[in-house]
Scaffold this motif. Structure first.
Motif, PDB file in Angstrom:
ATOM      1  N   ASP A 258      20.673  33.830  33.072  1.00  0.00           N
ATOM      2  CA  ASP A 258      20.046  33.639  32.269  1.00  0.00           C
ATOM      3  C   ASP A 258      19.643  33.046  31.598  1.00  0.00           C
ATOM      4  O   ASP A 258      18.294  32.689  31.035  1.00  0.00           O
ATOM      5  N   GLU A 259      20.314  31.745  31.251  1.00  0.00           N
ATOM      6  CA  GLU A 259      19.959  31.173  30.438  1.00  0.00           C
ATOM      7  C   GLU A 259      19.574  29.255  31.322  1.00  0.00           C
ATOM      8  O   GLU A 259      18.954  28.846  30.809  1.00  0.00           O
ATOM      9  N   ALA A 260      20.037  29.279  32.584  1.00  0.00           N
ATOM     10  CA  ALA A 260      19.797  27.640  33.318  1.00  0.00           C
ATOM     11  C   ALA A 260      19.762  28.634  34.679  1.00  0.00           C
ATOM     12  O   ALA A 260      19.890  29.662  35.368  1.00  0.00           O
ATOM     13  N   VAL A 261      19.396  27.397  35.458  1.00  0.00           N
ATOM     14  CA  VAL A 261      18.999  26.933  36.997  1.00  0.00           C
ATOM     15  C   VAL A 261      19.590  25.964  37.185  1.00  0.00           C
ATOM     16  O   VAL A 261      20.093  25.100  36.051  1.00  0.00           O
ATOM     17  N   HIS A 262      20.662  26.562  38.182  1.00  0.00           N
ATOM     18  CA  HIS A 262      21.909  25.216  38.453  1.00  0.00           C
ATOM     19  C   HIS A 262      21.671  24.879  39.569  1.00  0.00           C
ATOM     20  O   HIS A 262      21.435  25.807  40.847  1.00  0.00           O
ATOM     21  N   LEU A 263      21.860  23.612  40.260  1.00  0.00           N
ATOM     22  CA  LEU A 263      21.620  22.949  41.236  1.00  0.00           C
ATOM     23  C   LEU A 263      22.526  22.536  41.384  1.00  0.00           C
ATOM     24  O   LEU A 263      22.875  20.841  40.794  1.00  0.00           O
TER      25      LEU A 263
ATOM     26  N   GLN B 158      21.504  21.025  35.636  1.00  0.00           N
ATOM     27  CA  GLN B 158      21.812  22.874  35.232  1.00  0.00           C
ATOM     28  C   GLN B 158      20.264  22.311  33.986  1.00  0.00           C
ATOM     29  O   GLN B 158      19.726  21.419  33.334  1.00  0.00           O
ATOM     30  N   ALA B 159      19.010  23.593  34.462  1.00  0.00           N
ATOM     31  CA  ALA B 159      17.834  23.077  34.304  1.00  0.00           C
ATOM     32  C   ALA B 159      17.737  24.506  33.172  1.00  0.00           C
ATOM     33  O   ALA B 159      17.697  25.866  33.345  1.00  0.00           O
ATOM     34  N   ARG B 160      17.579  24.050  31.570  1.00  0.00           N
ATOM     35  CA  ARG B 160      17.908  25.275  30.315  1.00  0.00           C
ATOM     36  C   ARG B 160      16.324  25.996  31.167  1.00  0.00           C
ATOM     37  O   ARG B 160      15.480  25.617  30.835  1.00  0.00           O
ATOM     38  N   LEU B 161      16.374  27.215  31.339  1.00  0.00           N
ATOM     39  CA  LEU B 161      15.345  28.506  31.117  1.00  0.00           C
ATOM     40  C   LEU B 161      14.711  28.039  29.965  1.00  0.00           C
ATOM     41  O   LEU B 161      13.515  28.429  29.631  1.00  0.00           O
ATOM     42  N   ASP B 162      15.048  27.860  28.454  1.00  0.00           N
ATOM     43  CA  ASP B 162      13.706  28.064  27.720  1.00  0.00           C
ATOM     44  C   ASP B 162      13.442  26.984  27.214  1.00  0.00           C
ATOM     45  O   ASP B 162      12.867  27.015  26.275  1.00  0.00           O
ATOM     46  N   ARG B 163      14.155  25.199  28.083  1.00  0.00           N
ATOM     47  CA  ARG B 163      12.760  24.626  28.184  1.00  0.00           C
ATOM     48  C   ARG B 163      12.081  24.331  28.939  1.00  0.00           C
ATOM     49  O   ARG B 163      11.680  23.432  29.579  1.00  0.00           O
ATOM     50  N   LEU B 164      11.514  25.654  29.769  1.00  0.00           N
ATOM     51  CA  LEU B 164      10.555  26.130  30.962  1.00  0.00           C
ATOM     52  C   LEU B 164       9.392  24.944  30.860  1.00  0.00           C
ATOM     53  O   LEU B 164       9.123  25.970  29.784  1.00  0.00           O
ATOM     54  N   GLN B 165       9.373  24.273  31.607  1.00  0.00           N
ATOM     55  CA  GLN B 165       7.323  23.609  30.587  1.00  0.00           C
ATOM     56  C   GLN B 165       6.662  24.898  32.541  1.00  0.00           C
ATOM     57  O   GLN B 165       5.669  24.615  31.469  1.00  0.00           O
ATOM     58  N   ALA B 166       7.449  24.574  32.791  1.00  0.00           N
ATOM     59  CA  ALA B 166       5.448  25.071  34.745  1.00  0.00           C
ATOM     60  C   ALA B 166       6.958  25.097  35.398  1.00  0.00           C
ATOM     61  O   ALA B 166       7.791  24.955  36.347  1.00  0.00           O
ATOM     62  N   VAL B 167       6.407  26.121  36.608  1.00  0.00           N
ATOM     63  CA  VAL B 167       7.100  26.730  37.503  1.00  0.00           C
ATOM     64  C   VAL B 167       5.669  26.668  38.546  1.00  0.00           C
ATOM     65  O   VAL B 167       4.814  27.015  38.514  1.00  0.00           O
TER      66      VAL B 167
ATOM     67  N   ALA C  38       8.591  34.747  39.752  1.00  0.00           N
ATOM     68  CA  ALA C  38       8.762  36.221  39.375  1.00  0.00           C
ATOM     69  C   ALA C  38      10.126  35.764  38.103  1.00  0.00           C
ATOM     70  O   ALA C  38      10.362  35.843  36.816  1.00  0.00           O
ATOM     71  N   GLU C  39      10.952  36.008  39.123  1.00  0.00           N
ATOM     72  CA  GLU C  39      12.500  35.802  37.899  1.00  0.00           C
ATOM     73  C   GLU C  39      12.650  34.928  37.042  1.00  0.00           C
ATOM     74  O   GLU C  39      12.999  35.690  36.188  1.00  0.00           O
ATOM     75  N   LEU C  40      12.513  33.947  37.334  1.00  0.00           N
ATOM     76  CA  LEU C  40      12.332  33.234  36.216  1.00  0.00           C
ATOM     77  C   LEU C  40      11.835  32.956  35.527  1.00  0.00           C
ATOM     78  O   LEU C  40      11.998  32.663  34.002  1.00  0.00           O
ATOM     79  N   LEU C  41      10.090  33.503  35.454  1.00  0.00           N
ATOM     80  CA  LEU C  41      10.019  33.652  34.510  1.00  0.00           C
ATOM     81  C   LEU C  41       9.835  35.127  33.461  1.00  0.00           C
ATOM     82  O   LEU C  41       9.982  34.766  32.113  1.00  0.00           O
ATOM     83  N   ALA C  42       9.917  35.378  33.944  1.00  0.00           N
ATOM     84  CA  ALA C  42      10.732  36.658  32.597  1.00  0.00           C
ATOM     85  C   ALA C  42      11.685  36.447  32.503  1.00  0.00           C
ATOM     86  O   ALA C  42      12.204  36.749  31.588  1.00  0.00           O
ATOM     87  N   ARG C  43      12.853  35.701  32.639  1.00  0.00           N
ATOM     88  CA  ARG C  43      14.010  35.515  32.389  1.00  0.00           C
ATOM     89  C   ARG C  43      13.556  33.972  31.196  1.00  0.00           C
ATOM     90  O   ARG C  43      14.345  34.346  30.177  1.00  0.00           O
ATOM     91  N   ALA C  44      12.480  32.956  31.717  1.00  0.00           N
ATOM     92  CA  ALA C  44      12.411  32.632  30.883  1.00  0.00           C
ATOM     93  C   ALA C  44      11.588  33.268  29.562  1.00  0.00           C
ATOM     94  O   ALA C  44      11.489  32.716  28.640  1.00  0.00           O
ATOM     95  N   ALA C  45      10.858  34.434  29.878  1.00  0.00           N
ATOM     96  CA  ALA C  45      10.309  34.909  28.434  1.00  0.00           C
ATOM     97  C   ALA C  45      11.034  35.535  27.881  1.00  0.00           C
ATOM     98  O   ALA C  45      10.669  36.196  27.184  1.00  0.00           O
ATOM     99  N   GLY C  46      12.196  35.545  28.007  1.00  0.00           N
ATOM    100  CA  GLY C  46      13.020  36.572  27.163  1.00  0.00           C
ATOM    101  C   GLY C  46      13.086  38.572  27.574  1.00  0.00           C
ATOM    102  O   GLY C  46      13.129  38.345  27.446  1.00  0.00           O
ATOM    103  N   VAL C  47      12.032  38.016  28.470  1.00  0.00           N
ATOM    104  CA  VAL C  47      12.057  39.923  28.769  1.00  0.00           C
ATOM    105  C   VAL C  47      13.758  39.697  30.311  1.00  0.00           C
ATOM    106  O   VAL C  47      13.138  39.466  31.728  1.00  0.00           O
ATOM    107  N   HIS C  48      14.768  40.043  29.926  1.00  0.00           N
ATOM    108  CA  HIS C  48      15.661  39.687  31.386  1.00  0.00           C
ATOM    109  C   HIS C  48      16.027  41.495  30.844  1.00  0.00           C
ATOM    110  O   HIS C  48      15.319  42.346  30.057  1.00  0.00           O
ATOM    111  N   ARG C  49      16.057  41.190  32.543  1.00  0.00           N
ATOM    112  CA  ARG C  49      15.953  43.487  32.679  1.00  0.00           C
ATOM    113  C   ARG C  49      17.471  42.951  32.403  1.00  0.00           C
ATOM    114  O   ARG C  49      18.561  42.915  33.098  1.00  0.00           O
TER     115      ARG C  49
END
Lengths: 570, 188
Positions: free
Chosen positions: A139-144, A155-164, A207-218
């Motif tokens: 929910d918080e981040a993408v880990h690679l 670890q890229a925090r999704l609330d800091r996501l600038q573009a996909v 879509a998943e990442l944007l939904a989570r980054a938007a705070g619309v977590h399912r």
């Protein structure tokens, strides 16, 4: 940025022992299935020096590590081969030729052997790298996790996501693969690149990442609170002045049905498809117009100049050989023209609740998504030869896009490669649905072509003609409720719009001549990119007042700005 | 994420007159002297530090030229030495003035920095825009007890460094900036 990415080497195994057996560090990790047995001990927890994340990270095993598509090494290996050959050819063509002379007839055998060897190394390395690369989404981040010898976990925090971005180089495109690239504004090389995934998988993950980054977590139970429920009014030119804007529309009706406490919930419902936000086409660029615009660009002027020089040189000197001196310049122009075409081809822009969607590319297809509020500054420009057609080019600053090197900057920061004035207005509207003025069309028109003080523009006074005899009438600035608007340029017209809440810092500068003429220049610092907002040679008192006011305005706008999770308006 | 002292409805308030914005910003005072701002000068020891560096860079060639000229007696070398000496004198005159022109001011919501005599500039950095703060001091600066503080925003164009702060003041400013930045941080 303080913490958008986390570069740590959690697995010391590979670090110190050097070239261990490549599979060794990967061995203790989880098999592909996300349902890992919780008893697997050895995987180290994530580095504790991590960002001040709200919750401690769940142990690595729970993240649901996944792999890239198995064809990835085949696609990436070619890059190694091509790169090695290019480097060899460019840097040591002469030595290679000498070597060929030494080896004599069997030279082709050696060439083929060398190519095969390099290919083997390239593909082999890519295969090992693929084995070692895993990613996970929480929910918080993408880990690679990457790296063969030097392990890296990012670890890229999704609330800091600038573009996909979903990028498809030619070969990957043929194979139906995509690279997913996340920009998090952490400076050079901070982007997280997931390459390669199946096309559908990449779209789904986006879509998943944007939904989570938007705070619309399912939530685990409820049906997905889909951003698809959002109305997306047709954005036509007439919709310009209306303050209602489609991006804010979904936020107005709170879609977040089940506000799940963030964090601590791994990929519970990974398999359930995230809703793909619906998008509404806004404008596109016909291929004919793109070609015509390239013909009318400065590059074509240079091409003509070079051709004339070439002819003159050859005729006067009588030698063809002297023409080669011009070859580098010619190559430069041609490659510039080609990249302009390659990146502008099939350009389509659309709006969705997730933000601006841009698709373009001739050989390499790229689909960008810039979430709302991520654009730091907009610039509308027009070269001299575009004036007859009233064509404009729109570029933006987005944090993260600027740091990918020259190549990346040119393609990623373009919002509209060439378009009519209406298209340019639409592009501006994509970024700033509400310009904060009653008559945005009029404001932009005066900004694009106007000169002298009128309609609320503060301009450079007449005495500044000593410093800028040509363009002084165009230097101007005006302020709306939402943004600072700056214009300049006579030969190349330029209009820059900076939303108040995106002002990074302000500079008031004055040189000796300006001081004598009581003039000053105001600069706004923005994130790296093609736009550098500034207005030159204002009256010094106006400039000082502007700096004072803008500091206040920016502060107030920031305080009222939406949260980083753009769907979750608090 | 929003500051506690700024409730949301204020958004449109200060921009009261969107129709005639050109008239709004006009400051009567000196452009580089905002009202109610008390500038804090930097330490004069910065001038010492910079002079030492300049003296080394210019003094060594000057010495070499003088020696060479005295040995060879060439007029050209004497002229060269004279040129370097003039340059050194000019630097010795300029640097203290430059240092005196530098200053900073902490306002409630932003930090102001100014510098320059011939080319003057003033930078306004909102606390909420700061991404990180650097404090650095070289060997000479440490000897003199000064340090420089540099503010970084998301823009590399932000030229916000304060050289020549007394070490204690640098530490205080760093902590102050960090805490204020944290209180006002608002995305990018």
């Amino acid at each position: 940025m303080t913490d958008p990415r986390e570069v740590a080497g959690p697995e010391r195994v590979g670090d110190t022992t050097g070239p261990v057996h490549p599979a060794a560090p990967a061995a203790p990790k989880v098999p592909d299935a996300p349902s890992a047995s919780p008893g697997v001990p050895p995987a180290a927890p994530d580095a504790p020096a991590a960002a001040p994340a709200p919750e401690p990270e769940p142990p690595a095993d729970d993240l649901g590590w996944r792999r890239m598509h198995p064809v990835t090494p085949a696609v990436k290996g070619w890059k190694v081969l091509v790169a090695v050959i290019a480097v060899v050819v460019w840097n040591s063509a002469d030595e290679v030729r000498d070597l060929a002379g030494l080896l004599g007839a069997s030279v082709w055998l050696y060439v083929v052997g060398a190519i095969l060897l390099v290919a083997l190394i390239g593909f082999g390395y890519s295969a090992v790298a693929w084995r070692m690369t895993r990613f996970a989404v929480t929910d918080e981040a993408v880990h690679l996790r990457t790296g063969v010898l030097f392990r890296q976990q990012r670890q890229a925090r999704l609330d800091r996501l600038q573009a996909v971005d979903v990028v498809q180089p030619l070969l990957a495109r043929i194979l139906g693969l995509s690279e997913l690239r996340l920009e998090v504004a952490g400076g050079s090389g901070s982007a997280v690149s997931l390459a390669f995934l199946r096309e559908a998988e990449a779209e789904q993950l986006r879509a998943e990442l944007l939904a989570r980054a938007a705070g619309v977590h399912r939530s685990r139970r409820a049906a997905a609170p889909s951003p698809a429920a959002a109305p997306a009014p047709a954005p036509d030119g007439a919709a310009h002045g209306t303050p209602a804007h489609p991006v804010a529309a979904p936020a107005a009706g709170p879609v977040v049905t089940a506000p799940v406490p963030p964090g601590q919930e791994p990929d519970a419902d990974w398999d359930a498809p995230a809703p793909v936000a619906p998008e509404q086409p806004v404008y596109d660029v016909p291929i004919g117009r793109l070609l015509a615009s390239i013909l009318r660009s400065s590059a074509s002027i240079w091409l003509v100049v070079l051709a004339v020089v070439l002819v003159v040189v050859v005729v006067t000197s009588g030698e063809i050989g002297s023409a080669f001196a011009i070859l580098p310049g010619l190559l430069g122009v041609v490659s510039y023209t080609w990249s302009r075409f390659n990146r502008g081809a099939n350009f389509r822009a659309a709006i969705s609740p997730d933000g601006i969607r841009l698709r373009h590319g001739f050989t390499e297809a790229r689909a960008q998504t810039v979430p709302p509020g991520r654009v730091q500054a907009v610039q509308i420009t027009q070269g001299l030869l575009w004036r007859g057609r009233d064509w404009w080019r729109v570029e933006v600053n987005v944090a993260g896009y600027g740091s990918g090197g020259e190549d990346d900057t040119q393609s990623a920061n373009v919002l509209l490669p060439v378009g009519t004035r209406d298209d340019a207005l639409l592009a501006l509207w994509l970024v700033l649905p509400d310009l904060g003025t009653a008559d945005p069309r009029g404001l932009v028109a005066t900004g694009l072509v106007g000169r002298d003080a009128a309609d609320g523009w503060a301009v450079a006074p007449r005495r500044s003609r000593w410093l800028d005899p040509i363009a002084w009438r165009r230097h101007g600035v005006t302020v709306t409720e939402r943004a600072l608007v700056l214009r300049s340029g006579v030969l190349t017209r330029r209009l820059v719009v900076v939303p108040h809440e995106r002002t990074q810092s302000l500079t008031l500068a004055q040189g000796p001549w300006q001081r004598r003429l009581r003039l000053a220049t105001v600069q706004l610092q923005s994130t790296p990119g093609p736009v550098t907002p500034h207005v030159a040679h204002l009256d010094e008192r106006v400039a000082a007042g502007l700096v004072d006011e803008q500091a206040t305005r920016a502060r107030v706008a920031r305080a009222g700005a939406g949260p980083e999770l753009w769907m979750r308006r608090a | 994420m929003s500051t506690p002292d700024l409730p949301e409805p204020v958004v449109a308030a200060p921009v009261a007159d969107p129709d005639a914005p050109a008239q709004a910003p006009l400051r009567e005072s000196e452009p580089f002297e905002p009202e109610g701002v008390a500038w804090t000068p930097v330490s004069p020891r910065l001038a010492t530090a910079r002079l030492v560096v300049n003296a080394i860079w210019l003094g060594v060639p000057l010495l070499g030229l003088v020696v060479a000229a005295a040995l060879s007696g060439l007029v050209g070398l004497w002229i060269g030495a004279g040129g370097v000496a003039v340059l050194l004198a000019w630097v010795a005159w300029l640097v203290p003035r430059q240092v005196r022109a530098m200053g900073y001011a902490e306002r409630a919501d932003d930090l102001l920095l100014r510098k320059g005599i011939l080319f003057r500039s003033m930078v306004v950095v909102p606390y909420g825009r700061m991404q990180y703060v650097d404090v650095s001091a070289g060997p000479l600066a440490r000897q003199l007890g000064i340090a420089s503080v540099q503010l970084h925003t998301a823009s590399p164009g932000t030229d916000a460094s304060i050289d020549g702060l007394p070490a204690a003041e640098a530490a205080r400013l760093r902590d102050q900036l960090a805490s204020r930045g944290e209180a006002r941080l608002a995305g990018l």
